[in-house]
Design a protein around this motif. Structure first.
Motif, PDB file in Angstrom:
ATOM      1  N   LEU A  13       0.835  -1.205   0.000  1.00 20.49           N
ATOM      2  CA  LEU A  13       0.000   0.000   0.000  1.00 20.49           C
ATOM      3  C   LEU A  13       0.868   1.252   0.000  1.00 20.49           C
ATOM      4  O   LEU A  13       1.799   1.393   0.800  1.00 20.49           O
ATOM      5  N   GLY A  14       0.570   2.175  -0.905  1.00 17.04           N
ATOM      6  CA  GLY A  14       1.306   3.430  -0.987  1.00 17.04           C
ATOM      7  C   GLY A  14       0.376   4.593  -1.260  1.00 17.04           C
ATOM      8  O   GLY A  14      -0.711   4.421  -1.821  1.00 17.04           O
ATOM      9  N   LYS A  15       0.799   5.767  -0.826  1.00 19.11           N
ATOM     10  CA  LYS A  15       0.022   6.977  -1.081  1.00 19.11           C
ATOM     11  C   LYS A  15       0.970   8.137  -1.349  1.00 19.11           C
ATOM     12  O   LYS A  15       1.861   8.426  -0.538  1.00 19.11           O
ATOM     13  N   VAL A  16       0.786   8.778  -2.499  1.00 16.17           N
ATOM     14  CA  VAL A  16       1.577   9.941  -2.884  1.00 16.17           C
ATOM     15  C   VAL A  16       0.618  11.085  -3.161  1.00 16.17           C
ATOM     16  O   VAL A  16      -0.331  10.940  -3.939  1.00 16.17           O
ATOM     17  N   TYR A  17       0.862  12.208  -2.522  1.00 14.62           N
ATOM     18  CA  TYR A  17       0.072  13.409  -2.776  1.00 14.62           C
ATOM     19  C   TYR A  17       0.804  14.307  -3.775  1.00 14.62           C
ATOM     20  O   TYR A  17       2.034  14.432  -3.728  1.00 14.62           O
ATOM     21  N   SER A  18       0.045  14.919  -4.680  1.00 20.67           N
ATOM     22  CA  SER A  18       0.588  15.821  -5.717  1.00 20.67           C
ATOM     23  C   SER A  18       1.759  15.188  -6.469  1.00 20.67           C
ATOM     24  O   SER A  18       2.841  15.781  -6.568  1.00 20.67           O
ATOM     25  N   PRO A  19       1.566  13.963  -7.003  1.00 21.41           N
ATOM     26  CA  PRO A  19       2.684  13.283  -7.683  1.00 21.41           C
ATOM     27  C   PRO A  19       3.164  14.058  -8.908  1.00 21.41           C
ATOM     28  O   PRO A  19       2.372  14.664  -9.633  1.00 21.41           O
ATOM     29  N   GLY A  20       4.484  14.054  -9.105  1.00 20.54           N
ATOM     30  CA  GLY A  20       5.070  14.686 -10.282  1.00 20.54           C
ATOM     31  C   GLY A  20       5.192  16.190 -10.212  1.00 20.54           C
ATOM     32  O   GLY A  20       5.579  16.827 -11.192  1.00 20.54           O
ATOM     33  N   VAL A  25       4.456  14.647  -2.065  1.00 19.01           N
ATOM     34  CA  VAL A  25       4.709  14.092  -0.730  1.00 19.01           C
ATOM     35  C   VAL A  25       4.405  12.604  -0.760  1.00 19.01           C
ATOM     36  O   VAL A  25       3.288  12.196  -1.117  1.00 19.01           O
ATOM     37  N   VAL A  26       5.395  11.795  -0.399  1.00 19.12           N
ATOM     38  CA  VAL A  26       5.182  10.347  -0.288  1.00 19.12           C
ATOM     39  C   VAL A  26       4.745  10.071   1.150  1.00 19.12           C
ATOM     40  O   VAL A  26       5.560  10.100   2.074  1.00 19.12           O
ATOM     41  N   ALA A  27       3.451   9.823   1.331  1.00 20.67           N
ATOM     42  CA  ALA A  27       2.900   9.666   2.676  1.00 20.67           C
ATOM     43  C   ALA A  27       2.986   8.231   3.183  1.00 20.67           C
ATOM     44  O   ALA A  27       3.141   8.000   4.385  1.00 20.67           O
ATOM     45  N   LEU A  28       2.873   7.259   2.280  1.00 23.68           N
ATOM     46  CA  LEU A  28       2.973   5.845   2.639  1.00 23.68           C
ATOM     47  C   LEU A  28       3.842   5.130   1.623  1.00 23.68           C
ATOM     48  O   LEU A  28       3.747   5.396   0.419  1.00 23.68           O
ATOM     49  N   ARG A  29       4.654   4.176   2.122  1.00 27.15           N
ATOM     50  CA  ARG A  29       5.544   3.423   1.243  1.00 27.15           C
ATOM     51  C   ARG A  29       5.384   1.924   1.495  1.00 27.15           C
ATOM     52  O   ARG A  29       5.751   1.432   2.569  1.00 27.15           O
ATOM     53  N   ASP A  30       4.826   1.215   0.540  1.00 24.83           N
ATOM     54  CA  ASP A  30       4.867  -0.250   0.509  1.00 24.83           C
ATOM     55  C   ASP A  30       4.461  -0.875   1.851  1.00 24.83           C
ATOM     56  O   ASP A  30       5.199  -1.671   2.441  1.00 24.83           O
ATOM     57  N   VAL A  31       3.268  -0.532   2.327  1.00 22.73           N
ATOM     58  CA  VAL A  31       2.795  -0.984   3.644  1.00 22.73           C
ATOM     59  C   VAL A  31       2.047  -2.310   3.513  1.00 22.73           C
ATOM     60  O   VAL A  31       1.069  -2.417   2.773  1.00 22.73           O
ATOM     61  N   ASP A  32       2.509  -3.306   4.244  1.00 19.47           N
ATOM     62  CA  ASP A  32       1.853  -4.616   4.312  1.00 19.47           C
ATOM     63  C   ASP A  32       1.313  -4.821   5.726  1.00 19.47           C
ATOM     64  O   ASP A  32       2.067  -4.751   6.691  1.00 19.47           O
ATOM     65  N   ILE A  33       0.022  -5.090   5.825  1.00 18.65           N
ATOM     66  CA  ILE A  33      -0.610  -5.344   7.131  1.00 18.65           C
ATOM     67  C   ILE A  33      -1.549  -6.531   6.978  1.00 18.65           C
ATOM     68  O   ILE A  33      -2.241  -6.661   5.967  1.00 18.65           O
ATOM     69  N   SER A  34      -1.614  -7.361   8.007  1.00 19.34           N
ATOM     70  CA  SER A  34      -2.643  -8.390   8.094  1.00 19.34           C
ATOM     71  C   SER A  34      -3.169  -8.391   9.527  1.00 19.34           C
ATOM     72  O   SER A  34      -2.424  -8.648  10.472  1.00 19.34           O
ATOM     73  N   ILE A  35      -4.450  -8.048   9.670  1.00 24.17           N
ATOM     74  CA  ILE A  35      -5.081  -7.942  10.990  1.00 24.17           C
ATOM     75  C   ILE A  35      -6.261  -8.908  11.023  1.00 24.17           C
ATOM     76  O   ILE A  35      -7.161  -8.830  10.184  1.00 24.17           O
ATOM     77  N   ALA A  36      -6.248  -9.810  11.985  1.00 28.69           N
ATOM     78  CA  ALA A  36      -7.283 -10.838  12.088  1.00 28.69           C
ATOM     79  C   ALA A  36      -8.495 -10.314  12.845  1.00 28.69           C
ATOM     80  O   ALA A  36      -8.419  -9.347  13.614  1.00 28.69           O
ATOM     81  N   ARG A  37      -9.612 -10.982  12.628  1.00 25.87           N
ATOM     82  CA  ARG A  37     -10.828 -10.654  13.374  1.00 25.87           C
ATOM     83  C   ARG A  37     -10.568 -10.854  14.865  1.00 25.87           C
ATOM     84  O   ARG A  37     -10.018 -11.876  15.283  1.00 25.87           O
ATOM     85  N   LEU A  61     -11.766   6.167   3.457  1.00 21.45           N
ATOM     86  CA  LEU A  61     -12.037   7.590   3.298  1.00 21.45           C
ATOM     87  C   LEU A  61     -11.149   8.199   2.214  1.00 21.45           C
ATOM     88  O   LEU A  61     -11.336   9.346   1.826  1.00 21.45           O
ATOM     89  N   ASP A  62     -10.162   7.425   1.740  1.00 21.60           N
ATOM     90  CA  ASP A  62      -9.238   7.863   0.691  1.00 21.60           C
ATOM     91  C   ASP A  62      -8.843   6.621  -0.102  1.00 21.60           C
ATOM     92  O   ASP A  62      -9.083   5.485   0.327  1.00 21.60           O
ATOM     93  N   THR A  63      -8.239   6.831  -1.268  1.00 22.66           N
ATOM     94  CA  THR A  63      -7.826   5.711  -2.107  1.00 22.66           C
ATOM     95  C   THR A  63      -6.310   5.690  -2.227  1.00 22.66           C
ATOM     96  O   THR A  63      -5.670   6.748  -2.276  1.00 22.66           O
ATOM     97  N   PRO A  64      -5.701   4.501  -2.286  1.00 23.90           N
ATOM     98  CA  PRO A  64      -4.240   4.415  -2.380  1.00 23.90           C
ATOM     99  C   PRO A  64      -3.732   4.768  -3.766  1.00 23.90           C
ATOM    100  O   PRO A  64      -4.461   4.675  -4.762  1.00 23.90           O
ATOM    101  N   SER A  65      -2.464   5.161  -3.832  1.00 25.96           N
ATOM    102  CA  SER A  65      -1.797   5.389  -5.112  1.00 25.96           C
ATOM    103  C   SER A  65      -1.204   4.097  -5.656  1.00 25.96           C
ATOM    104  O   SER A  65      -0.963   3.975  -6.862  1.00 25.96           O
ATOM    105  N   ALA A  66      -0.952   3.131  -4.764  1.00 22.42           N
ATOM    106  CA  ALA A  66      -0.375   1.854  -5.161  1.00 22.42           C
ATOM    107  C   ALA A  66      -0.792   0.792  -4.158  1.00 22.42           C
ATOM    108  O   ALA A  66      -1.157   1.093  -3.027  1.00 22.42           O
ATOM    109  N   GLY A  67      -0.732  -0.466  -4.603  1.00 25.63           N
ATOM    110  CA  GLY A  67      -1.026  -1.570  -3.711  1.00 25.63           C
ATOM    111  C   GLY A  67      -2.508  -1.886  -3.617  1.00 25.63           C
ATOM    112  O   GLY A  67      -3.341  -1.281  -4.300  1.00 25.63           O
TER     113      GLY A  67
END
Length: 236
Positions: A13-20, A25-37, A61-67
């Motif tokens: 999962l990644g999120k970049v604001y105002s790319p190019g 701003v690179v807000a998130l970089r390659d985030v992997d999470i697994s959360i069980a019930r 509430l927002d959409t990722p740029s990657a992942g």
């Protein structure tokens, strides 16, 4: 828990604001999470670390740029705006630092309000709201308006409202930030009981003492995520 689909799962999962642009701003970089019930997870990090961005993505509430992000097994990228709104309503209960209660409504009316959007009949709304307030220990306060309640009671009303649709995920952003330490402890204990009832609780916080109540602690720094060794309250 073996074989169950994670209730929250991200891959790359990644999120970049105002790319190019110069303002990129690179807000998130390659985030992997697994959360069980039934997990109780704290996501920590200083201001600007990316934890709020991650919360917005987990909360749809927002959409990722990657992942990819799967919420209770559903790939959210396959949903249109209306389907996302339904997923948020049915899968995620939000609790915020500021309570966000409507001042002219009673506690019961505040809690029942989301059911109006789901077109639940009024009698059923009231019954479910009463049940939700009982679950957070506020049955005797259901006719009171927010101004007649303490901060801790207002936060309990907000939690009851978040639970009204019985969502599998409870997402709380600095839920004890406006409370004194004793009341904050009571709210965190309530989250612990909700986890025991099968809810997945995710708390966004900058406070290590709050994070220590969780079973898992994830730390955000410069948009990257790492998992901390389990914290135990009272450890030296």
């Amino acid at each position: 828990m073996s074989g169950q689909v994670p209730v929250i799962e991200t891959q790359g999962l990644g999120k970049v604001y105002s790319p190019g642009t110069e303002a990129e701003v690179v807000a998130l970089r390659d985030v992997d999470i697994s959360i069980a019930r039934g997990d109780f997870v704290a996501i920590m990090g200083p201001s600007g670390s990316g934890k709020s961005t991650l919360m917005n993505l987990i909360g749809c509430l927002d959409t990722p740029s990657a992942g990819t992000y799967r919420c209770d097994g559903i790939d959210v990228s396959t949903l249109d705006a209306e389907e996302l709104a339904v997923l948020r309503r049915d899968k995620i209960g939000f609790v915020f630092q500021g309570f966000n209660l409507l001042p002219r409504m009673s506690a019961l009316e505040n809690v029942a309000m989301p059911l109006g959007y789901a077109r639940v009949p009024p009698d059923e709304r009231s019954a479910l709201a009463h049940e939700a307030l009982a679950a957070v220990g506020l049955s005797e306060r259901e006719s009171h308006r927010p101004s007649e309640l303490s901060g801790g009671q207002q936060q309990r009303v907000a939690i009851a409202r978040a639970l009204i649709n019985r969502p599998p995920i409870l997402l709380a952003d600095e839920p004890t930030g406006a409370l004194d330490s004793r009341t904050g402890e009571e709210i965190l204990a309530l989250f612990g009981r909700l986890r025991e009832d099968g809810h997945t609780v995710v708390i966004i916080t900058h406070d290590p003492e709050v994070a220590a109540h969780a079973g898992r602690v994830l730390t955000m720094l410069d948009g990257e995520l790492r998992e901390e060794p389990r914290l135990v309250i009272g450890d030296s």
